[in-house]
Design an enzyme around this catalytic site. Structure first.
Site, PDB file in Angstrom:
ATOM      1  CB  CYS A  31      32.950  43.990  29.844  1.00 16.81           C
ATOM      2  SG  CYS A  31      31.798  42.646  30.105  1.00 16.81           S
ATOM      3  CB  CYS A  34      33.168  42.105  32.947  1.00 13.86           C
ATOM      4  SG  CYS A  34      33.345  41.374  31.308  1.00 13.86           S
TER       5      CYS A  34
END
Length: 103
Positions: A31, A34
């Site tokens: 991600c 993230c």
């Protein structure tokens, strides 16, 4: 300050049984957003001593991810008294995350 990683196994002890409020960062290795949020949370964990910070890899820990119905990452859930009190989905700037945590 390093944020402690938690798993399906120790989530109860580290988060739900914690006397302090706990922010849990639900993230995944693939991600991109993230990766942008992670250093911001590291900074905030050193600045906000009254909140514990934990992170959980959603791919490696599907049980807790399902239990709290996390559908996208990053999702940050603030737990108080062993219950989800609030959540923030997506990557946000430091000021927005700080406001979310201190309201």
């Amino acid at each position: 300050m390093a944020i402690k990683a938690v798993t399906d196994t120790d989530f109860q002890a580290e988060v739900l049984d914690n006397e302090k409020p706990v922010l849990v960062d639900f993230w995944a290795t693939w991600c991109g957003p993230c990766k942008k949020v992670s250093p911001v949370l590291e900074e905030l964990s050193g600045e906000l001593g009254d909140i514990e910070f934990r992170k959980i890899d959603t791919d490696a820990n599907p049980e807790i991810t399902r239990q709290f119905q996390v559908m996208s990452v990053p999702t940050m859930i603030l737990f108080k008294g062993g219950q989800p009190a609030d959540q923030m989905i997506g990557a946000h700037p430091k000021a927005a995350i700080r406001k979310f945590l201190t309201k």
